[in-house]
Design an enzyme around this catalytic site. Structure first.
Site, PDB file in Angstrom:
ATOM      1  CB  SER A  15     -32.845  20.624 -39.279  1.00  0.00           C
ATOM      2  OG  SER A  15     -33.712  19.812 -38.537  1.00  0.00           O
ATOM      3  CG  ASP A  46     -28.786  17.372 -33.342  1.00  0.00           C
ATOM      4  OD1 ASP A  46     -29.929  17.303 -32.848  1.00  0.00           O
ATOM      5  OD2 ASP A  46     -28.550  17.900 -34.442  1.00  0.00           O
ATOM      6  CG  HIS A  64     -30.824  20.430 -34.404  1.00  0.00           C
ATOM      7  ND1 HIS A  64     -30.429  19.424 -35.267  1.00  0.00           N
ATOM      8  CD2 HIS A  64     -31.941  20.981 -34.969  1.00  0.00           C
ATOM      9  CE1 HIS A  64     -31.255  19.370 -36.296  1.00  0.00           C
ATOM     10  NE2 HIS A  64     -32.186  20.305 -36.146  1.00  0.00           N
TER      11      HIS A  64
END
Length: 278
Positions: free
Chosen positions: A148, A225, A258
């Site tokens: 991320s 995600d 995620h």
């Protein structure tokens, strides 16, 4: 000078957590290091893992399940924190996506953040030197990866320092921070409103400006995600790589989100990728 916080034997190697006083950030920084059993016989390749928003040095070492394969492959893994901590800057802890835990791996130029939010130089210079001096790692065999915000950090650092980082991969990276809410907030706060300065910390822009001559970039992205469409924009990075002839292996993984469950599911692939290139 580093201080040992904890050390635990793990798959024949050692999982440690350490701290040191950082000149770049102006505070005490913690970092984790996994040393594989092969380090007893000489220097080993080293991977730097950069974590995402709100994380510390602890998330990866407790959730990713990387140590078993790192021990098998003979890879050291260094996990720094995600920002300076304890500086007492106004508003530094007001939101999850800016300030503490959200350094975005940039060197801030706007006051007051320029005083300690210098994670780019901290990772690439200060921590790099501390690790090389304190652990049996081979400073000529270095890779970097992250998740991320940390995936953004890994990509930008590798693209800016291709002679140092021989391989790069990422899980669900923020691919074009200049074009997403997380990135626009962080880059404005740390670097100011001049968007030309943002290009130095935008992987898509760096591909356009500098290219990449190393092995194919490996990216895993979860198909479910929750941030895929609003924040991550892998399609923009893909388009830039195609235009500028940069090899990219972007794998869309159906059903994955995620979280660290996603990372743990594919961490072995990433470790093997780096081992093959280091």
């Amino acid at each position: 000078m580093i201080t040992t916080i904890s050390q635990n034997k793990c798959f024949g190697g050692t999982q440690g957590v350490y701290s040191h006083v950082s000149q770049e950030t102006g505070c005490t920084m913690r970092f984790a290091v996994f040393m594989p059993p092969q380090a007893k016989d000489g220097p080993v390749p080293v991977l730097y893992w950069l974590s995402g928003l709100t994380c510390t040095e602890e998330n990866f070492i407790s959730k990713a399940g990387a140590q078993r394969m790192a021990a098998e492959l003979g890879l050291a893994i260094v996990c720094p924190d995600t920002s300076a901590r304890g500086l007492g800057l106004p508003g530094e802890a007001d939101s999850y996506d800016f300030g503490v835990g959200a350094g975005f791996y940039v060197d801030a130029t706007v006051a007051p953040w320029s005083r300690g939010y210098r994670m780019h130089s901290y990772i690439t210079q200060e921590l790099f030197s501390v690790i090389a001096a304190s652990f049996p790692v081979d400073a000529a065999r270095v890779g970097i990866f992250g998740h991320s915000m940390g995936g953004h950090g890994a990509l930008t650092i590798a693209l800016k320092h291709p002679s140092v980082y021989r391989s790069v991969s990422a899980f669900a990276p923020i691919c074009a921070p200049a074009r997403c809410p997380w990135g626009e907030k962080a880059l404005t706060g740390y670097l100011g409103v001049d968007r030309t300065a943002w290009r130095e910390y935008d992987a898509t822009a760096l591909i356009e400006d500098r290219g990449w001559q190393g092995p194919a970039i490996l990216i895993d992205q979860g198909g479910s995600d929750q941030f895929l469409e609003t924040q991550l924009h892998p399609e923009l990075l893909t388009q830039a790589c195609q235009r500028f002839g940069v090899p990219l292996n972007l794998r869309l993984q159906p059903g994955y989100d995620h979280s660290y469950y996603f990372i743990a599911s594919f961490i072995e692939d990433h470790l093997r990728f780096h081992a093959a290139n280091l």
